[in-house]
Design a protein around this motif. Structure first.
Motif, PDB file in Angstrom:
ATOM      1  N   THR A 108       0.808  -1.226   0.000  1.00 63.60           N
ATOM      2  CA  THR A 108       0.000   0.000   0.000  1.00 63.60           C
ATOM      3  C   THR A 108       0.840   1.275   0.000  1.00 63.60           C
ATOM      4  O   THR A 108       0.338   2.333  -0.339  1.00 63.60           O
ATOM      5  CB  THR A 108      -0.910   0.049   1.237  1.00 63.60           C
ATOM      6  N   GLY A 109       2.093   1.182   0.426  1.00 60.32           N
ATOM      7  CA  GLY A 109       2.953   2.358   0.526  1.00 60.32           C
ATOM      8  C   GLY A 109       2.782   3.129   1.824  1.00 60.32           C
ATOM      9  O   GLY A 109       3.484   4.098   2.081  1.00 60.32           O
ATOM     10  N   ALA A 110       1.834   2.698   2.674  1.00 59.27           N
ATOM     11  CA  ALA A 110       1.599   3.379   3.950  1.00 59.27           C
ATOM     12  C   ALA A 110       2.760   3.112   4.908  1.00 59.27           C
ATOM     13  O   ALA A 110       3.390   2.059   4.861  1.00 59.27           O
ATOM     14  CB  ALA A 110       0.295   2.897   4.574  1.00 59.27           C
ATOM     15  N   VAL A 111       3.022   4.096   5.752  1.00 56.06           N
ATOM     16  CA  VAL A 111       4.084   3.969   6.753  1.00 56.06           C
ATOM     17  C   VAL A 111       3.467   4.167   8.130  1.00 56.06           C
ATOM     18  O   VAL A 111       2.839   5.198   8.391  1.00 56.06           O
ATOM     19  CB  VAL A 111       5.192   5.029   6.533  1.00 56.06           C
ATOM     20  N   VAL A 112       3.623   3.170   9.003  1.00 53.86           N
ATOM     21  CA  VAL A 112       3.196   3.309  10.396  1.00 53.86           C
ATOM     22  C   VAL A 112       4.435   3.681  11.189  1.00 53.86           C
ATOM     23  O   VAL A 112       5.466   3.019  11.095  1.00 53.86           O
ATOM     24  CB  VAL A 112       2.561   2.010  10.931  1.00 53.86           C
ATOM     25  N   LEU A 113       4.344   4.779  11.940  1.00 55.86           N
ATOM     26  CA  LEU A 113       5.475   5.304  12.701  1.00 55.86           C
ATOM     27  C   LEU A 113       5.221   5.112  14.189  1.00 55.86           C
ATOM     28  O   LEU A 113       4.102   5.320  14.657  1.00 55.86           O
ATOM     29  CB  LEU A 113       5.661   6.787  12.392  1.00 55.86           C
ATOM     30  N   ASP A 114       6.272   4.737  14.923  1.00 56.66           N
ATOM     31  CA  ASP A 114       6.176   4.500  16.357  1.00 56.66           C
ATOM     32  C   ASP A 114       7.306   5.187  17.098  1.00 56.66           C
ATOM     33  O   ASP A 114       8.425   5.269  16.586  1.00 56.66           O
ATOM     34  CB  ASP A 114       6.293   2.994  16.660  1.00 56.66           C
ATOM     35  N   GLY A 115       7.019   5.624  18.306  1.00 56.77           N
ATOM     36  CA  GLY A 115       8.061   6.140  19.186  1.00 56.77           C
ATOM     37  C   GLY A 115       8.454   7.574  18.906  1.00 56.77           C
ATOM     38  O   GLY A 115       9.258   7.835  18.027  1.00 56.77           O
ATOM     39  N   GLY A 116       7.859   8.499  19.630  1.00 56.66           N
ATOM     40  CA  GLY A 116       8.230   9.902  19.498  1.00 56.66           C
ATOM     41  C   GLY A 116       8.014  10.483  18.119  1.00 56.66           C
ATOM     42  O   GLY A 116       8.894  11.112  17.553  1.00 56.66           O
ATOM     43  N   VAL A 117       6.834  10.291  17.553  1.00 55.29           N
ATOM     44  CA  VAL A 117       6.523  10.811  16.222  1.00 55.29           C
ATOM     45  C   VAL A 117       6.393  12.331  16.296  1.00 55.29           C
ATOM     46  O   VAL A 117       5.665  12.862  17.142  1.00 55.29           O
ATOM     47  CB  VAL A 117       5.221  10.201  15.663  1.00 55.29           C
ATOM     48  N   ILE A 118       7.113  13.021  15.416  1.00 56.50           N
ATOM     49  CA  ILE A 118       7.052  14.483  15.341  1.00 56.50           C
ATOM     50  C   ILE A 118       6.729  14.869  13.901  1.00 56.50           C
ATOM     51  O   ILE A 118       7.414  14.444  12.970  1.00 56.50           O
ATOM     52  CB  ILE A 118       8.385  15.125  15.765  1.00 56.50           C
ATOM     53  N   TRP A 119       5.661  15.652  13.732  1.00 54.98           N
ATOM     54  CA  TRP A 119       5.243  16.169  12.435  1.00 54.98           C
ATOM     55  C   TRP A 119       5.409  17.672  12.484  1.00 54.98           C
ATOM     56  O   TRP A 119       4.893  18.322  13.397  1.00 54.98           O
ATOM     57  CB  TRP A 119       3.784  15.788  12.217  1.00 54.98           C
ATOM     58  N   GLU A 120       6.152  18.234  11.527  1.00 53.69           N
ATOM     59  CA  GLU A 120       6.373  19.676  11.495  1.00 53.69           C
ATOM     60  C   GLU A 120       6.033  20.237  10.120  1.00 53.69           C
ATOM     61  O   GLU A 120       6.423  19.676   9.107  1.00 53.69           O
ATOM     62  CB  GLU A 120       7.827  20.001  11.834  1.00 53.69           C
ATOM     63  N   ARG A 127       3.335  21.999  14.839  1.00 51.79           N
ATOM     64  CA  ARG A 127       4.098  20.804  15.211  1.00 51.79           C
ATOM     65  C   ARG A 127       3.146  19.850  15.935  1.00 51.79           C
ATOM     66  O   ARG A 127       2.449  20.243  16.866  1.00 51.79           O
ATOM     67  CB  ARG A 127       5.248  21.211  16.111  1.00 51.79           C
ATOM     68  N   MET A 128       3.123  18.597  15.507  1.00 54.90           N
ATOM     69  CA  MET A 128       2.305  17.579  16.135  1.00 54.90           C
ATOM     70  C   MET A 128       3.226  16.544  16.759  1.00 54.90           C
ATOM     71  O   MET A 128       4.217  16.147  16.130  1.00 54.90           O
ATOM     72  CB  MET A 128       1.410  16.898  15.100  1.00 54.90           C
ATOM     73  N   THR A 129       2.907  16.112  17.971  1.00 53.84           N
ATOM     74  CA  THR A 129       3.663  15.028  18.592  1.00 53.84           C
ATOM     75  C   THR A 129       2.688  13.961  19.053  1.00 53.84           C
ATOM     76  O   THR A 129       1.595  14.258  19.547  1.00 53.84           O
ATOM     77  CB  THR A 129       4.501  15.529  19.791  1.00 53.84           C
ATOM     78  N   THR A 130       3.081  12.710  18.865  1.00 53.20           N
ATOM     79  CA  THR A 130       2.290  11.557  19.268  1.00 53.20           C
ATOM     80  C   THR A 130       3.230  10.359  19.363  1.00 53.20           C
ATOM     81  O   THR A 130       4.375  10.429  18.924  1.00 53.20           O
ATOM     82  CB  THR A 130       1.138  11.282  18.274  1.00 53.20           C
ATOM     83  N   GLU A 131       2.750   9.266  19.911  1.00 56.64           N
ATOM     84  CA  GLU A 131       3.583   8.061  20.005  1.00 56.64           C
ATOM     85  C   GLU A 131       3.414   7.144  18.807  1.00 56.64           C
ATOM     86  O   GLU A 131       4.265   6.317  18.532  1.00 56.64           O
ATOM     87  CB  GLU A 131       3.281   7.285  21.297  1.00 56.64           C
ATOM     88  N   ARG A 132       2.314   7.309  18.061  1.00 56.67           N
ATOM     89  CA  ARG A 132       2.072   6.409  16.923  1.00 56.67           C
ATOM     90  C   ARG A 132       1.249   7.154  15.880  1.00 56.67           C
ATOM     91  O   ARG A 132       0.252   7.795  16.202  1.00 56.67           O
ATOM     92  CB  ARG A 132       1.340   5.169  17.411  1.00 56.67           C
ATOM     93  N   ALA A 133       1.654   7.043  14.619  1.00 57.80           N
ATOM     94  CA  ALA A 133       0.932   7.701  13.525  1.00 57.80           C
ATOM     95  C   ALA A 133       1.063   6.877  12.253  1.00 57.80           C
ATOM     96  O   ALA A 133       1.939   6.025  12.141  1.00 57.80           O
ATOM     97  CB  ALA A 133       1.486   9.103  13.290  1.00 57.80           C
ATOM     98  N   GLN A 134       0.181   7.159  11.321  1.00 54.85           N
ATOM     99  CA  GLN A 134       0.249   6.514  10.006  1.00 54.85           C
ATOM    100  C   GLN A 134       0.280   7.581   8.937  1.00 54.85           C
ATOM    101  O   GLN A 134      -0.511   8.518   8.964  1.00 54.85           O
ATOM    102  CB  GLN A 134      -0.944   5.588   9.782  1.00 54.85           C
ATOM    103  N   VAL A 135       1.198   7.422   7.986  1.00 61.01           N
ATOM    104  CA  VAL A 135       1.309   8.321   6.848  1.00 61.01           C
ATOM    105  C   VAL A 135       0.896   7.549   5.601  1.00 61.01           C
ATOM    106  O   VAL A 135       1.380   6.439   5.367  1.00 61.01           O
ATOM    107  CB  VAL A 135       2.762   8.844   6.687  1.00 61.01           C
ATOM    108  N   ALA A 136      -0.001   8.134   4.816  1.00 57.63           N
ATOM    109  CA  ALA A 136      -0.372   7.582   3.517  1.00 57.63           C
ATOM    110  C   ALA A 136       0.243   8.524   2.480  1.00 57.63           C
ATOM    111  O   ALA A 136      -0.388   9.515   2.080  1.00 57.63           O
ATOM    112  CB  ALA A 136      -1.883   7.498   3.373  1.00 57.63           C
ATOM    113  N   PRO A 137       1.500   8.284   2.078  1.00 60.70           N
ATOM    114  CA  PRO A 137       2.217   9.259   1.258  1.00 60.70           C
ATOM    115  C   PRO A 137       1.578   9.577  -0.091  1.00 60.70           C
ATOM    116  O   PRO A 137       1.639  10.710  -0.530  1.00 60.70           O
ATOM    117  CB  PRO A 137       3.596   8.648   1.072  1.00 60.70           C
ATOM    118  N   ALA A 146      -2.557   7.512  18.305  1.00 59.06           N
ATOM    119  CA  ALA A 146      -2.433   7.604  19.761  1.00 59.06           C
ATOM    120  C   ALA A 146      -2.737   9.055  20.145  1.00 59.06           C
ATOM    121  O   ALA A 146      -2.806   9.922  19.274  1.00 59.06           O
ATOM    122  CB  ALA A 146      -1.014   7.202  20.176  1.00 59.06           C
ATOM    123  N   PRO A 147      -2.907   9.334  21.434  1.00 57.20           N
ATOM    124  CA  PRO A 147      -3.154  10.728  21.832  1.00 57.20           C
ATOM    125  C   PRO A 147      -2.110  11.666  21.224  1.00 57.20           C
ATOM    126  O   PRO A 147      -0.946  11.315  21.049  1.00 57.20           O
ATOM    127  CB  PRO A 147      -3.045  10.669  23.354  1.00 57.20           C
TER     128      PRO A 147
END
Length: 190
Positions: A108-120, A127-137, A146-147
């Motif tokens: 699918t090309g999706a990326v699941v990110l874990d551990g100190g995810v930072i989006w800028e 700036r967004m911070t969370t412990e888990r996120a998914q990117v659909a590039p 996660a929260p």
């Protein structure tokens, strides 16, 4: 076992040159290798590891993106995902998403990110911070799994979940949303 393989190479070598001897050696070694499953083929790609991988692509809107990492590993050839160490997702618009680890789904090309995810996002200075996120590039979408805490020039928002629409114009916060506006108090929503 190796002695048998060498005997087969000598017997198979018919004087046709190095190519036939090389092919014969490969076949002999394959015949002498231990059986590993259907077809008795040896899995040569078990535990693959790639240093500094870089994957480039375009969204459905034509914008470029890059997914890179410190390392990528694939446990076997049948695996449909790559484990990523220190993944980084960047768009041509300047958005950068980083994390300690992640997994790239090769289908699918999706990326699941874990551990100190930072989006800028430098455009909105958010700036967004969370412990888990998914990117659909391919559709330029990111979802917090996660929260999440979002900080932008106007204030701070906290929620159980967060999603950016593919066009980047709308965000959805859900689940115990709390918003603090700079210089103006707080508002809460469920």
């Amino acid at each position: 076992m190796l002695v048998d393989a060498r005997k087969r190479v000598i017997a198979a070598s018919d004087g046709c040159g190095i190519l036939s001897e090389t092919l014969a050696l490969e076949n002999a070694l394959r015949m002498s290798a231990p059986a590993t499953g259907p077809g008795d083929e040896v899995a040569s790609d078990a535990g693959q590891r790639i240093i500094a991988p870089r994957f480039e692509g375009r969204t459905t809107a034509g914008d470029g993106y890059v997914i890179s990492a410190k390392t990528a590993s694939r446990p076997n050839a049948a695996s449909q995902s790559l484990s990523l160490e220190a993944p980084r997702y960047e768009t041509t618009a300047g958005i950068v998403v980083t994390a300690a680890r992640g997994a790239l789904n090769l289908t699918t090309g999706a990326v699941v990110l874990d551990g100190g995810v930072i989006w800028e996002d430098p455009r909105s200075k958010s700036r967004m911070t969370t412990e888990r996120a998914q990117v659909a590039p391919e559709i330029a979408s990111i979802s917090a799994l996660a929260p999440v805490e979002v900080v932008w020039p106007l204030g701070v928002a906290r929620a159980a979940a967060y999603e950016i629409d593919p066009d980047g114009r709308r965000i959805r916060l859900s689940g115990g949303v709390t918003v603090y506006i700079n210089g103006g108090g707080a508002g809460e929503s469920q």
